[in-house]
Design an enzyme around this catalytic site. Structure first.
Site, PDB file in Angstrom:
ATOM      1  N   ILE A   1       0.696  -1.248  -0.037  1.00 18.52           N
ATOM      2  CA  ILE A   1      -0.016   0.014   0.052  1.00 18.52           C
ATOM      3  C   ILE A   1       1.111   1.144   0.070  1.00 18.52           C
ATOM      4  O   ILE A   1       0.544   2.130  -0.838  1.00 18.52           O
ATOM      5  CB  ILE A   1      -0.900  -0.062   1.299  1.00 18.52           C
ATOM      6  CG1 ILE A   1      -1.873  -1.250   0.898  1.00 18.52           C
ATOM      7  CG2 ILE A   1      -1.795   1.339   1.284  1.00 18.52           C
ATOM      8  CD1 ILE A   1      -2.581  -1.549   2.170  1.00 18.52           C
TER       9      ILE A   1
ATOM     10  N   GLY B   1       8.722  -4.902   2.407  1.00 20.88           N
ATOM     11  CA  GLY B   1       8.967  -4.056   1.321  1.00 20.88           C
ATOM     12  C   GLY B   1      10.055  -4.263   0.385  1.00 20.88           C
ATOM     13  O   GLY B   1      11.025  -4.739   0.735  1.00 20.88           O
TER      14      GLY B   1
ATOM     15  N   TYR C   1      -1.692  -8.604  16.872  1.00 17.72           N
ATOM     16  CA  TYR C   1      -1.746  -7.738  15.707  1.00 17.72           C
ATOM     17  C   TYR C   1      -2.853  -6.607  15.766  1.00 17.72           C
ATOM     18  O   TYR C   1      -2.652  -5.530  15.736  1.00 17.72           O
ATOM     19  CB  TYR C   1      -2.077  -8.478  14.146  1.00 17.72           C
ATOM     20  CG  TYR C   1      -2.479  -7.617  13.209  1.00 17.72           C
ATOM     21  CD1 TYR C   1      -1.186  -7.020  12.431  1.00 17.72           C
ATOM     22  CD2 TYR C   1      -3.827  -7.505  12.620  1.00 17.72           C
ATOM     23  CE1 TYR C   1      -1.590  -6.287  11.331  1.00 17.72           C
ATOM     24  CE2 TYR C   1      -3.839  -6.761  11.634  1.00 17.72           C
ATOM     25  CZ  TYR C   1      -2.958  -6.107  10.809  1.00 17.72           C
ATOM     26  OH  TYR C   1      -3.135  -5.379   9.802  1.00 17.72           O
TER      27      TYR C   1
ATOM     28  N   VAL D   1      -6.048 -13.101  -0.023  1.00 13.60           N
ATOM     29  CA  VAL D   1      -6.588 -14.140  -1.076  1.00 13.60           C
ATOM     30  C   VAL D   1      -6.551 -13.968  -2.312  1.00 13.60           C
ATOM     31  O   VAL D   1      -5.965 -14.803  -3.371  1.00 13.60           O
ATOM     32  CB  VAL D   1      -8.054 -14.575  -0.355  1.00 13.60           C
ATOM     33  CG1 VAL D   1      -8.867 -13.564  -0.803  1.00 13.60           C
ATOM     34  CG2 VAL D   1      -8.379 -16.058  -1.256  1.00 13.60           C
TER      35      VAL D   1
ATOM     36  N   ARG E   1     -15.928 -11.392   1.428  1.00 17.47           N
ATOM     37  CA  ARG E   1     -15.108 -10.262   1.819  1.00 17.47           C
ATOM     38  C   ARG E   1     -15.401  -9.080   1.034  1.00 17.47           C
ATOM     39  O   ARG E   1     -16.278  -8.972  -0.124  1.00 17.47           O
ATOM     40  CB  ARG E   1     -13.581 -10.507   1.791  1.00 17.47           C
ATOM     41  CG  ARG E   1     -13.190 -11.814   2.575  1.00 17.47           C
ATOM     42  CD  ARG E   1     -13.033 -11.638   4.007  1.00 17.47           C
ATOM     43  NE  ARG E   1     -12.680 -12.668   4.732  1.00 17.47           N
ATOM     44  CZ  ARG E   1     -13.210 -13.479   5.105  1.00 17.47           C
ATOM     45  NH1 ARG E   1     -14.441 -13.647   5.005  1.00 17.47           N
ATOM     46  NH2 ARG E   1     -12.557 -14.433   5.953  1.00 17.47           N
TER      47      ARG E   1
END
Ligand code: NAD
Ligand code: UD2
Length: 309
Positions: free
Chosen positions: A15, A39, A146, A190, A214
């Protein structure tokens, strides 16, 4: 201020690198702080003189302070994005996923930087709101380290807002997809797994009956919202879900991949994953109220871009 950079922590990731591209295209200078754990340099337009990469860790307070110096705003995206990694090693991931946030807040206070975008997650809701359109007031149930670190980060950002005048824009991302998402772990998104395997002619495993749904958001659409939050004159407090309020089943996803590739991938069905959420969908009324949301990229088109078609 015009030439002061925007700091993107985690800017070399999936992102973050799309956000870097979008900000550069809008004329901003960008500074990326990234430890390159997931990254990649190759995600970044490093030949652009307006882009700077500092390689290092958000858990290193002195380095975060150095990276913050002279910046006009921050997008704090650095985190170990794998929930499973946080389950396996809560201590190590806490450094990135929580201490990193605290370091960002402190160095913003020191340097007088006000605006910060934070990448939170639908994971803060746990299983609550399942089967409904989940709004921001849905009770929180962080079921993993998390999720707990994301929720704690949100609370700290709010503390710094009240106490020190920071201007946080907290976004709870639902399922983001698009180019550069890493498909290499079984717990990767996914869509990245399915498209990579389908393209390679490998069979796909669906956990469960494939009817689970989703709320998939194309990364380019998300990034347009993040840019607005960085550029806005003024921000309303409170977290914002990023989803389309649209349920897509894995079977619909597979059909879209099949259409783009011209043949249906081979699919095997296995036991549903323990604790898997059956239906996850965002109530995005607040997002639509506060931001200009682009016409959402249709799933088929997003998948086609991912497959380079
Ligand atoms: P990503 O793994 O591609 O990006 C994370 C980036 O942070 C990577 O470049 C990684 O090298 C860097 N990083 C990790 N730990 C670091 C540290 N300690 N110091 C410096 N850099 C570090 O994942 P992504 O999907 O682009 O996720 C970006 C953010 O969005 C993360 O905070 C993630 O938790 C959040 N998020 C993503 C999704 C999704 O659907 N992809 C959903 C909810 C939230
Ligand atoms: C997302 C987040 C996760 C956590 C969770 C909280 C991602 C990648 N994952 O998990 O970190 O925040 O939301 O709700 O953003 N599946 C298959 N085959 C595969 C891979 C996945 O069938 O090879 C299924 C999986 O069992 C699930 C669905 O696909 O039913 C989506 O899986 P996912 O890992 O992309 O996302 P999700 O929503 O479970």
């Amino acid at each position: 201020m015009a030439d002061s950079p925007i700091l993107i922590t985690g800017g070399a990731g999936f992102i973050g690198s799309h956000l870097a591209d979008a900000l550069l295209a809008r004329g901003h200078a960008v500074r990326v702080l990234d430890n390159l754990s997931t990254g990649k340099r190759s995600n970044l337009a490093l030949t652009n003189p307006r882009l700077e990469l500092i390689e290092g860790d958000v858990a290193d307070a002195a380095l975060v302070a150095r990276a913050m110096s002279g910046c006009k705003a921050v997008a704090h995206l650095a985190a170990v994005a794998s929930v499973q990694a946080s389950v396996d090693d809560p201590v190590a991931t806490h450094q990135s996923n929580f201490i990193g946030t605290l370091n960002v807040c402190e160095s913003m206070r020191e340097h007088g930087v006000k605006r910060v975008i934070f990448a939170s997650s639908a994971a803060v809701y746990g299983q609550n709101g399942e089967g409904m359109a989940i709004d921001e007031d849905t009770p929180k149930s962080p079921l993993t380290p998390y999720a707990a670190d994301k929720l704690a980060s949100e609370h700290y950002l709010d503390f710094y807002r009240r106490q020190h005048g920071l201007e946080p824009a907290v976004f709870r991302f639902f399922n983001i997809f698009g180019p550069r998402q890493d498909p290499s772990s079984p717990y990767s998104g996914v869509i990245s797994i399915f498209t990579e395997r389908a393209q390679a002619g490998l069979p796909i495993t669906v956990f469960g009956d494939g009817e689970q749904t989703r709320d998939f958001v194309y990364v380019g659409d998300l990034v347009q919202v993040l840019v607005q939050a960085l550029e806005a004159e003024w921000l309303e407090a409170g977290p914002v879900n990023v989803g389309l309020n649209r349920a897509t089943s894995l079977k619909q996803l597979l059909a879209a991949i099949g259409e783009v590739l011209g043949e249906m991938p081979t699919v095997n069905y296995a036991e549903a994953r323990a604790g898997d959420i059956r239906h996850s969908r965002a109530n995005n009324a607040r997002l639509l109220l506060r931001y200009e949301f682009p016409v959402a990229t249709p799933l088929r088109e997003g998948v086609a871009r991912l497959l380079g078609r």
